[in-house]
Scaffold this motif. Structure first.
Motif, PDB file in Angstrom:
ATOM      1  N   LEU A 265      13.782  15.596 -27.111  1.00 30.97           N
ATOM      2  CA  LEU A 265      14.254  14.241 -26.820  1.00 30.97           C
ATOM      3  C   LEU A 265      13.794  13.247 -27.875  1.00 30.97           C
ATOM      4  O   LEU A 265      14.592  12.443 -28.386  1.00 30.97           O
ATOM      5  N   LEU A 266      12.522  13.292 -28.234  1.00 31.28           N
ATOM      6  CA  LEU A 266      12.008  12.357 -29.233  1.00 31.28           C
ATOM      7  C   LEU A 266      12.590  12.649 -30.610  1.00 31.28           C
ATOM      8  O   LEU A 266      12.877  11.723 -31.379  1.00 31.28           O
ATOM      9  N   GLU A 267      12.772  13.924 -30.921  1.00 27.91           N
ATOM     10  CA  GLU A 267      13.350  14.295 -32.215  1.00 27.91           C
ATOM     11  C   GLU A 267      14.809  13.849 -32.308  1.00 27.91           C
ATOM     12  O   GLU A 267      15.320  13.567 -33.400  1.00 27.91           O
ATOM     13  N   SER A 268      15.491  13.783 -31.162  1.00 17.64           N
ATOM     14  CA  SER A 268      16.911  13.421 -31.151  1.00 17.64           C
ATOM     15  C   SER A 268      17.134  11.962 -31.519  1.00 17.64           C
ATOM     16  O   SER A 268      18.214  11.608 -32.011  1.00 17.64           O
ATOM     17  N   ILE A 269      16.126  11.132 -31.289  1.00 24.43           N
ATOM     18  CA  ILE A 269      16.304   9.691 -31.536  1.00 24.43           C
ATOM     19  C   ILE A 269      16.590   9.396 -33.012  1.00 24.43           C
ATOM     20  O   ILE A 269      17.614   8.774 -33.325  1.00 24.43           O
ATOM     21  N   PRO A 270      15.719   9.798 -33.954  1.00 28.38           N
ATOM     22  CA  PRO A 270      16.049   9.506 -35.358  1.00 28.38           C
ATOM     23  C   PRO A 270      17.312  10.212 -35.840  1.00 28.38           C
ATOM     24  O   PRO A 270      18.061   9.664 -36.654  1.00 28.38           O
ATOM     25  N   VAL A 271      17.569  11.432 -35.323  1.00 27.64           N
ATOM     26  CA  VAL A 271      18.788  12.157 -35.711  1.00 27.64           C
ATOM     27  C   VAL A 271      20.025  11.376 -35.278  1.00 27.64           C
ATOM     28  O   VAL A 271      20.982  11.196 -36.050  1.00 27.64           O
TER      29      VAL A 271
ATOM     30  N   TYR B 181      29.476  34.495 -42.891  1.00 26.82           N
ATOM     31  CA  TYR B 181      28.671  33.278 -43.035  1.00 26.82           C
ATOM     32  C   TYR B 181      27.405  33.383 -42.201  1.00 26.82           C
ATOM     33  O   TYR B 181      27.378  34.068 -41.172  1.00 26.82           O
ATOM     34  N   LYS B 182      26.391  32.670 -42.650  1.00 27.78           N
ATOM     35  CA  LYS B 182      25.183  32.531 -41.863  1.00 27.78           C
ATOM     36  C   LYS B 182      25.256  31.191 -41.142  1.00 27.78           C
ATOM     37  O   LYS B 182      25.373  30.145 -41.772  1.00 27.78           O
ATOM     38  N   ILE B 183      25.222  31.235 -39.827  1.00 25.73           N
ATOM     39  CA  ILE B 183      25.338  30.021 -39.033  1.00 25.73           C
ATOM     40  C   ILE B 183      23.941  29.456 -38.768  1.00 25.73           C
ATOM     41  O   ILE B 183      23.073  30.148 -38.240  1.00 25.73           O
ATOM     42  N   SER B 184      23.739  28.225 -39.168  1.00 25.96           N
ATOM     43  CA  SER B 184      22.448  27.560 -38.954  1.00 25.96           C
ATOM     44  C   SER B 184      22.545  26.651 -37.738  1.00 25.96           C
ATOM     45  O   SER B 184      23.564  25.983 -37.534  1.00 25.96           O
ATOM     46  N   LYS B 185      21.521  26.631 -36.936  1.00 30.24           N
ATOM     47  CA  LYS B 185      21.496  25.769 -35.753  1.00 30.24           C
ATOM     48  C   LYS B 185      20.129  25.137 -35.602  1.00 30.24           C
ATOM     49  O   LYS B 185      19.110  25.825 -35.618  1.00 30.24           O
TER      50      LYS B 185
ATOM     51  N   SER C  21      36.717  19.233 -23.633  1.00 28.58           N
ATOM     52  CA  SER C  21      35.428  19.542 -24.252  1.00 28.58           C
ATOM     53  C   SER C  21      34.594  18.281 -24.224  1.00 28.58           C
ATOM     54  O   SER C  21      34.942  17.270 -24.844  1.00 28.58           O
ATOM     55  N   TRP C  22      33.482  18.340 -23.480  1.00 27.65           N
ATOM     56  CA  TRP C  22      32.625  17.156 -23.405  1.00 27.65           C
ATOM     57  C   TRP C  22      32.058  16.790 -24.776  1.00 27.65           C
ATOM     58  O   TRP C  22      31.892  15.615 -25.091  1.00 27.65           O
ATOM     59  N   GLU C  23      31.770  17.798 -25.572  1.00 23.75           N
ATOM     60  CA  GLU C  23      31.215  17.521 -26.904  1.00 23.75           C
ATOM     61  C   GLU C  23      32.221  16.744 -27.749  1.00 23.75           C
ATOM     62  O   GLU C  23      31.874  15.747 -28.400  1.00 23.75           O
TER      63      GLU C  23
ATOM     64  N   TYR D 214      23.369  19.188 -27.753  1.00 21.66           N
ATOM     65  CA  TYR D 214      24.095  20.204 -28.522  1.00 21.66           C
ATOM     66  C   TYR D 214      23.386  20.647 -29.796  1.00 21.66           C
ATOM     67  O   TYR D 214      23.744  21.681 -30.377  1.00 21.66           O
ATOM     68  N   GLY D 215      22.416  19.854 -30.247  1.00 23.07           N
ATOM     69  CA  GLY D 215      21.773  20.192 -31.502  1.00 23.07           C
ATOM     70  C   GLY D 215      22.732  20.015 -32.663  1.00 23.07           C
ATOM     71  O   GLY D 215      23.695  19.246 -32.599  1.00 23.07           O
ATOM     72  N   ASP D 216      22.489  20.747 -33.736  1.00 25.14           N
ATOM     73  CA  ASP D 216      23.318  20.639 -34.936  1.00 25.14           C
ATOM     74  C   ASP D 216      23.643  22.044 -35.438  1.00 25.14           C
ATOM     75  O   ASP D 216      22.759  22.771 -35.884  1.00 25.14           O
ATOM     76  N   THR D 217      24.906  22.429 -35.322  1.00 17.15           N
ATOM     77  CA  THR D 217      25.348  23.742 -35.787  1.00 17.15           C
ATOM     78  C   THR D 217      26.173  23.554 -37.062  1.00 17.15           C
ATOM     79  O   THR D 217      27.100  22.752 -37.080  1.00 17.15           O
ATOM     80  N   TYR D 218      25.836  24.288 -38.100  1.00 19.38           N
ATOM     81  CA  TYR D 218      26.516  24.105 -39.372  1.00 19.38           C
ATOM     82  C   TYR D 218      26.337  25.330 -40.266  1.00 19.38           C
ATOM     83  O   TYR D 218      25.567  26.249 -39.950  1.00 19.38           O
TER      84      TYR D 218
END
Length: 447
Positions: free
Chosen positions: A317-323, A308-312, A368-370, A128-132
């Protein structure tokens, strides 16, 4: 149908957590050649819904959905099997194994809970990444309608700069929980920064008012539907009110103020309809209402309208580990703080402890799976932390006695362990009755 979806999510999440937790005990027990007599999802008091014996282990599903268990031979647990313990120890029994092996078996459940939570957070970061919304993009501050927040000194339009010295970089769902546990919140109001000291009993204060977000983004006045008895038939669904009585309106909270001051009057409303501005007369009721239902706007629509400006951020896969690891660590620390508040009577947080209904209520009516995985990860952390509490009958109680044995070289007697187990069982029943009693009380008083 809504209740079916809600119940399905609740049971699926609960079952998944129970099975994996018990697998955490089962697998090391089998690796250390310890006999496991039963592996059950839910409790089989008197009888079970399903059961099948494979090898030396009976697998089954009980009828009482208050947890699950594995019955390990030669272990003093909730089964209180005194007859087995009266017999000479056998090589396949838990009590015959070295203390370090018994410690690993007992820590297996909570270890799986924590690992599961971190895996879910890593998977969610990847999927899903990070939407904020960047905190710096909230130019007009936040919506603060919660009465406890207002009593604490917050106002709509405030910008939250930092919480307990930690700068707020982005607005997301975690900000509400951070405020609940905060001691100092730095805000900016009308260009001036000021610090608000949170009262020690803030959690208790929250319980006295309607539930909802402590802070939220300010939304435009969007029409969802015009009620059948409304006099304002000139309004249409999807209209966005941008002015009332000649006064520019950007947010719904601003519209409420204007309507409140124009009760029982006919005024002009400017609405945005199909990207065109139209002026229509509207009648304000004696209650300061227009007789409409509010409409919701998605993030994409808010961004398109320039709110608003939506940031995503998307992660490989490797980047997701530390996050995911950072997210899991933050949630673990956050829950630890919540638990500390619960055991501090002055905070009044213990009044908010809930049982199975409270857990059931946090699942949404739509699938919602998320959301499902977010809740499941948090519940997994909660289950792991709760099981580590040094209470006899919980994993933490067994671990406490095993650590004593390893350090002192002396094993507590079976009689002592039996008595401790009984005391722990009474404590657990008391906690269970208190938590679920809180649910019943809140249902009765409507809070």
């Amino acid at each position: 149908m809504d209740i079916v979806i809600k119940l399905s999510q609740f049971l699926l999440s609960l079952s998944l957590l129970i099975i994996l937790h018990e697998l955490g005990h089962f697998i090391p027990a089998k690796l250390f050649k310890t006999r496991v007599e039963k592996f059950y999802l839910f409790f089989d008091v008197k009888y079970s819904l399903l059961k099948k014996k494979i090898g030396e282990t009976e697998y089954g599903i009980g009828w009482l959905p208050l947890g699950g268990y594995v019955k390990i031979s030669g272990m003093i647990d909730e089964s209180m099997d005194k007859e087995q313990m009266a017999l000479p120890p056998q090589p396949w029994e838990f009590r015959s194994k070295p203390a370090w092996q018994r410690l690993i078996i007992m820590l297996g459940g909570v270890t799986v809970n924590f690992i599961l939570a971190f895996i879910i957070y890593i998977g969610m970061a990847f999927a899903y990444g990070d939407t904020y919304i960047a905190n710096s993009d909230l130019k007009d501050g936040l919506l603060i309608e919660n009465k406890a927040m207002q009593n604490a000194g917050f106002k709509t339009g405030d910008k939250i700069i930092s919480i307990d010295g930690e700068k707020v970089v982005k607005f997301d769902n975690d900000i509400n929980m951070k405020i609940v546990m905060a001691k100092q919140v730095l805000i900016e109001r009308n260009g001036i920064q000021q610090s608000i000291t949170m009262q020690n009993d803030f959690v208790d204060q929250l319980s006295k008012f309607e539930k909802g977000s402590l802070v939220d983004i300010r939304m435009p006045f969007a029409i969802g539907a015009v009620t059948a008895d409304s006099k304002n038939t000139a309004l249409q669904p999807k209209d966005i009110v941008v002015a009332l009585n000649g006064q520019k309106i950007k947010y719904l909270d601003e519209a409420k103020t204007v309507l409140e001051s124009n009760k029982n009057k006919t005024i002009t409303a400017t609405v945005l309809r199909d990207q065109k501005k139209l002026q229509v007369p509207v009648v304000v009721s004696k209650d300061g209402k227009l007789g409409v239902q509010l409409g919701g706007l998605g993030m994409a629509s808010l961004e398109k309208l320039g709110y608003y400006k939506i940031s995503k951020q998307e992660f490989g896969l490797l980047e997701s580990i530390p996050v995911g690891l950072v997210k899991g660590k933050d949630q673990l620390i956050g829950y630890g703080k919540q638990l500390k508040m619960i055991f501090s009577p002055s905070t009044g947080a213990y009044k908010q402890v809930g049982g199975f209904k409270a857990i059931f209520d946090i699942f949404p009516n739509t699938w919602s799976w998320e959301v499902f995985w977010t809740i499941t990860a948090l519940l997994s952390i909660m289950l792991g932390v709760m099981n580590l509490l040094p209470i006899p009958a919980l994993d933490g109680g067994h671990v406490m006695f095993l650590l004593y044995e390893i350090v002192s070289g002396k094993k507590p007697s079976d009689k002592f362990l039996e008595n401790a187990q009984m005391v722990g069982f009474v404590l657990l029943i008391t906690l269970l009755l208190f938590a679920n009693g809180n649910d019943i009380y809140k249902a009765i008083v409507g809070k």
